[in-house]
Design an enzyme around this catalytic site. Sequence first.
Site, PDB file in Angstrom:
ATOM      1  N   ASP A  22       0.866  -1.198  -0.044  1.00 19.90           N
ATOM      2  CA  ASP A  22       0.047   0.041   0.004  1.00 19.90           C
ATOM      3  C   ASP A  22       0.722   1.256   0.066  1.00 19.90           C
ATOM      4  O   ASP A  22       0.604   2.232   0.920  1.00 19.90           O
ATOM      5  CB  ASP A  22      -0.993   0.001   1.168  1.00 19.90           C
ATOM      6  CG  ASP A  22      -1.863  -1.307   1.252  1.00 19.90           C
ATOM      7  OD1 ASP A  22      -2.068  -1.651   2.615  1.00 19.90           O
ATOM      8  OD2 ASP A  22      -2.122  -1.779   0.329  1.00 19.90           O
ATOM      9  N   GLU A 178     -11.130   0.488  -3.889  1.00 24.79           N
ATOM     10  CA  GLU A 178     -10.416   1.147  -2.673  1.00 24.79           C
ATOM     11  C   GLU A 178      -9.115   1.921  -3.047  1.00 24.79           C
ATOM     12  O   GLU A 178      -8.838   2.112  -4.224  1.00 24.79           O
ATOM     13  CB  GLU A 178     -10.043  -0.181  -1.680  1.00 24.79           C
ATOM     14  CG  GLU A 178      -9.264  -1.085  -2.367  1.00 24.79           C
ATOM     15  CD  GLU A 178      -9.019  -2.386  -1.488  1.00 24.79           C
ATOM     16  OE1 GLU A 178      -9.844  -2.524  -0.578  1.00 24.79           O
ATOM     17  OE2 GLU A 178      -8.283  -3.333  -1.988  1.00 24.79           O
TER      18      GLU A 178
END
Length: 502
Positions: A22, A178
């Site tokens: 991420d 997301e």
Amino acid sequence: MSDTQQKDAAFPNPVIPGFHPDPSICRVGDDYYVICSSFEYFPGIPVFHSRDLLHWTQIGNALDRPNQLRLTNTPSSGGIYAPTLRHHDGRFWLIVTNCSEGGGNMLFTATDPAGPWSDPIHLPDVPGIDPDLVWDEDGTCWCTIAGVSQVRIDPYTGQTSGPRRQLWSGAPGAKAPEAPHLYRIGDHWYLLIAEGGTERCHGVSIARGHTPTGPFEPCPDNPILTHRGTDHPIQNTGHADLVQRPDGSWWMVFLGVRPGGGSPGWHVLGRETFLAPVEWVDGWPVVGEVTSELPAPSWPLVPGPVEAVRDDFDLSELRPQWISVRDRPAQHCTTKERSGWLTLRARGGSLDEPDVVFVGRRQQHLTCEVRTRVDPAEGRGGLAVRLDEEHHYEIEASEGEVRVLSRIGPLRSVVESRSVPAGPVVLGVRVRATPPRDARTGPDTLTLGVEEPGGTFTELADLDGRYLSTEVAGGFTGRVIGMYATTGTVHFDWFDYEPLTP
Ligand code: 6LW
């Protein structure tokens, strides 16, 4: 490196290997910074610095105080999910979700990304995960979250104002929109997202509009990045962030995994940070080929300091690469009790428990050798390769004995035990990647053993690495190799982590 040498050189991708998922990136002048998720580990959110996008050095961890990072009762792969890093109004801003009890979304600021970072600014009215921050021309701050929805916030107080609006739910039929990031680029606002879930269906899509609140039109060529349905050696590509160099070129950092062994492939290092070039065509980004080696750039290289193989714990504080499970109370972990040694004082938990006293570093190479010299005179502990409480291999020392232990889900085993002379002993694990041969081949073999007083390494067990892979264990992290204490007090003289060529 001479210009000629640089022209012919190639650089490894992932640019930040090991469990660094991420990624979020920002640039200030000629300096680039990346931060990543850290889940149940403390300190949390590793901060990396680079001047050339290829060489990255960890300069700290953003959350290194208990009041910034409470992970009590957090399950493995809980805790700190996807952060976003931005620079605005002369300071760095970090927004992140702590998926622990009492957590939620929170903001931190710093003038120096190496820290110290502020105490948390809680965002009680911002729900969900994967928060993003952007400021528009009027100075209004917009927070965009997975789903994908958006709310206006005051970043100094955490207060929201106005309605929460749904912006985009990604491509029709794709799940889990997301990791949103919103950018003002040229005449448009671009909304970059991940979708498909962070496994083999992962991908990156983008949409654009004329205001930060939309409406947004999807790129006709979505997904702009995915390896789903391919046998590319880098899989699960997704969760991206964009950055522009001073020369105007655009680049993307994103996560990916490197499955090893036979089919279906097992990845053991977690989701790693990769880099790819981006070109703009007709107002839409086109992501260049994702390769395991990056060609030499046209700009000067600025290598960082070479990481030493050995940490001999000669500093009063542990280096930023060292992480512990959920917390690291000074009374259980210190380098100040015995000069030049790391002292771990057990608190009853074993590696099967969430409160184990553990200090480790991410495994960042598919083939590597790790050794540590341990004095078990006052307790029991050793060297462990940890994925979570239910998936770990370790070699454990007590006075006069070493044992190889394994935990694979419900199966706990004492694989081997051996008497050794009393006193300090050197424990080791050698991780060797296995080339894909057939479906029966795991991704690697872990050989655990002990170094005899004369320096001979005696192998005690060869263990199959597939059982310490995400495909078996699940979760969002990757292997962490480190030292632990389960009984009494255990002292560690030094710790060697040596990458090896396969
Ligand atoms: C993160 C989500 C994701 O919140 O996995 O790969 C979750 N993307 O964006 C945990 O890393």
